[in-house]
Design a protein around this motif. Structure first.
Motif, PDB file in Angstrom:
ATOM      1  N   ARG A  69      26.133 -26.895   1.298  1.00 34.18           N
ATOM      2  CA  ARG A  69      26.014 -26.689   2.745  1.00 34.18           C
ATOM      3  C   ARG A  69      26.975 -27.650   3.418  1.00 34.18           C
ATOM      4  NH1 ARG A  69      19.457 -26.097   3.842  1.00 34.18           N
ATOM      5  NH2 ARG A  69      19.231 -24.049   2.880  1.00 34.18           N
ATOM      6  N   GLN A  90      26.413 -22.266   1.986  1.00 34.75           N
ATOM      7  CA  GLN A  90      25.225 -21.694   2.626  1.00 34.75           C
ATOM      8  C   GLN A  90      25.049 -22.348   3.992  1.00 34.75           C
ATOM      9  OE1 GLN A  90      20.605 -22.238   1.836  1.00 34.75           O
ATOM     10  NE2 GLN A  90      21.560 -21.147   0.127  1.00 34.75           N
ATOM     11  N   GLU A  92      24.097 -21.572   8.452  1.00 32.30           N
ATOM     12  CA  GLU A  92      23.467 -20.674   9.418  1.00 32.30           C
ATOM     13  C   GLU A  92      24.522 -19.755  10.037  1.00 32.30           C
ATOM     14  OE1 GLU A  92      20.797 -20.688  13.547  1.00 32.30           O
ATOM     15  OE2 GLU A  92      21.195 -22.566  12.496  1.00 32.30           O
ATOM     16  N   GLU A 114      26.818 -17.580   2.274  1.00 34.73           N
ATOM     17  CA  GLU A 114      25.423 -17.163   2.379  1.00 34.73           C
ATOM     18  C   GLU A 114      24.938 -17.530   3.769  1.00 34.73           C
ATOM     19  OE1 GLU A 114      23.610 -17.317  -2.135  1.00 34.73           O
ATOM     20  OE2 GLU A 114      23.221 -19.000  -0.774  1.00 34.73           O
ATOM     21  N   TYR A 116      22.050 -18.295   6.085  1.00 36.88           N
ATOM     22  CA  TYR A 116      20.626 -18.553   6.242  1.00 36.88           C
ATOM     23  C   TYR A 116      20.238 -18.449   7.709  1.00 36.88           C
ATOM     24  CZ  TYR A 116      21.420 -23.584   7.432  1.00 36.88           C
ATOM     25  OH  TYR A 116      21.802 -24.767   8.015  1.00 36.88           O
ATOM     26  N   SER A 117      18.963 -18.233   7.947  1.00 34.45           N
ATOM     27  CA  SER A 117      18.432 -17.936   9.292  1.00 34.45           C
ATOM     28  C   SER A 117      19.165 -16.757   9.941  1.00 34.45           C
ATOM     29  CB  SER A 117      18.524 -19.170  10.204  1.00 34.45           C
ATOM     30  OG  SER A 117      17.736 -20.224   9.720  1.00 34.45           O
ATOM     31  N   LEU A 157      20.216 -14.250   3.993  1.00 25.79           N
ATOM     32  CA  LEU A 157      19.019 -14.766   3.342  1.00 25.79           C
ATOM     33  C   LEU A 157      17.832 -14.702   4.304  1.00 25.79           C
ATOM     34  CD1 LEU A 157      20.599 -17.950   1.705  1.00 25.79           C
ATOM     35  CD2 LEU A 157      20.210 -15.721   0.628  1.00 25.79           C
ATOM     36  N   LYS A 159      14.127 -14.565   5.601  1.00 28.14           N
ATOM     37  CA  LYS A 159      12.942 -15.207   5.043  1.00 28.14           C
ATOM     38  C   LYS A 159      11.686 -14.650   5.700  1.00 28.14           C
ATOM     39  CE  LYS A 159      10.841 -19.786   4.462  1.00 28.14           C
ATOM     40  NZ  LYS A 159      11.002 -21.234   4.753  1.00 28.14           N
ATOM     41  N   HIS A 199      22.151 -27.866  11.302  1.00 32.25           N
ATOM     42  CA  HIS A 199      23.028 -27.411  10.227  1.00 32.25           C
ATOM     43  C   HIS A 199      24.115 -28.475  10.022  1.00 32.25           C
ATOM     44  CE1 HIS A 199      26.192 -26.023  13.126  1.00 32.25           C
ATOM     45  NE2 HIS A 199      25.148 -25.850  13.882  1.00 32.25           N
TER      46      HIS A 199
END
Length: 204
Positions: A69, A90, A92, A114, A116-117, A157, A159, A199
């Motif tokens: 990240r 990875q 956001e 990737e 995320y969120s 990703l 969730k 982030h």
């Protein structure tokens, strides 16, 4: 020694994936944090470099996948140290936090992104642009966001702890967003102000 973080002989029968989080501590100076970042990264890649991880290799396979990240300056630190670049970054990513600088950097350097969120933790699900697109496709707003990420070339990703939501989030392959719809979502970017969680991209 950092190599002690992995036992002397580890035999792996399946490909494996390592997510390395390089975080900033409040009581660290920027220079100390840079040194610690390099040590953390080396702790993961050094055993591989010394062949202490006995992993199976085959045509077109790479069993060691390092995810990180990081922002551009973090990745440049790794490059300057002569270390292997991570395979995955990875971060956001969604229409309100597109992080275009690091996205362009990763694409140019062959680093998979990737997201995320990708569902914005629900913060922007009532946005009128998103709602209109979802209604036009008879889909949920979350599905539109997952589809947007896929069409942008990211690995989203999403969730959820609810089985119905998990199934719904994966049901995104029976429609496609038009160029106009992609452009409308692309125009929603708020930069770092659009982030829904901390982030590390802009961390020192």
């Amino acid at each position: 020694h950092v190599s002690k973080s992995v036992p002397g002989s580890v035999v792996l029968s399946e490909p494996f994936y390592v997510l390395l989080r390089l975080t900033i501590k409040a009581d660290h100076t920027i220079e100390v944090e840079r040194i610690l970042r390099r040590v953390r990264f080396l702790a993961v890649v050094e055993p591989k470099l010394k062949s202490q991880l006995a992993v199976p290799h085959g045509p077109g396979t790479e069993p060691f996948t390092l995810s990180i990240r990081s922002g551009i300056h973090h990745l440049e630190e790794i490059k300057e140290a002569g270390l292997e670049q991570p395979a995955v970054n990875q971060i956001e990513i969604h229409p309100w936090c597109q992080q275009r600088g690091i996205v362009d950097y990763c694409k140019k350097n062959g680093i998979l992104l990737e997201a995320y969120s990708p569902l914005t933790r629900g913060r922007y699900l009532d946005n009128e642009v998103l709602v209109k697109i979802a209604e036009d496709h008879k889909k949920e707003q979350a599905q539109v966001l997952v589809r947007w990420a896929l069409q942008m070339g990211y690995v989203p990703l999403p969730k959820s702890s609810q089985p119905t939501r998990i199934i719904s989030n994966a049901d995104v392959f029976d429609f496609e967003l038009s160029k106009d719809e992609m452009d409308a979502l692309y125009a929603l970017d708020l930069g770092s102000d659009g982030a829904t969680t901390w982030h590390p991209v802009t961390a020192p």
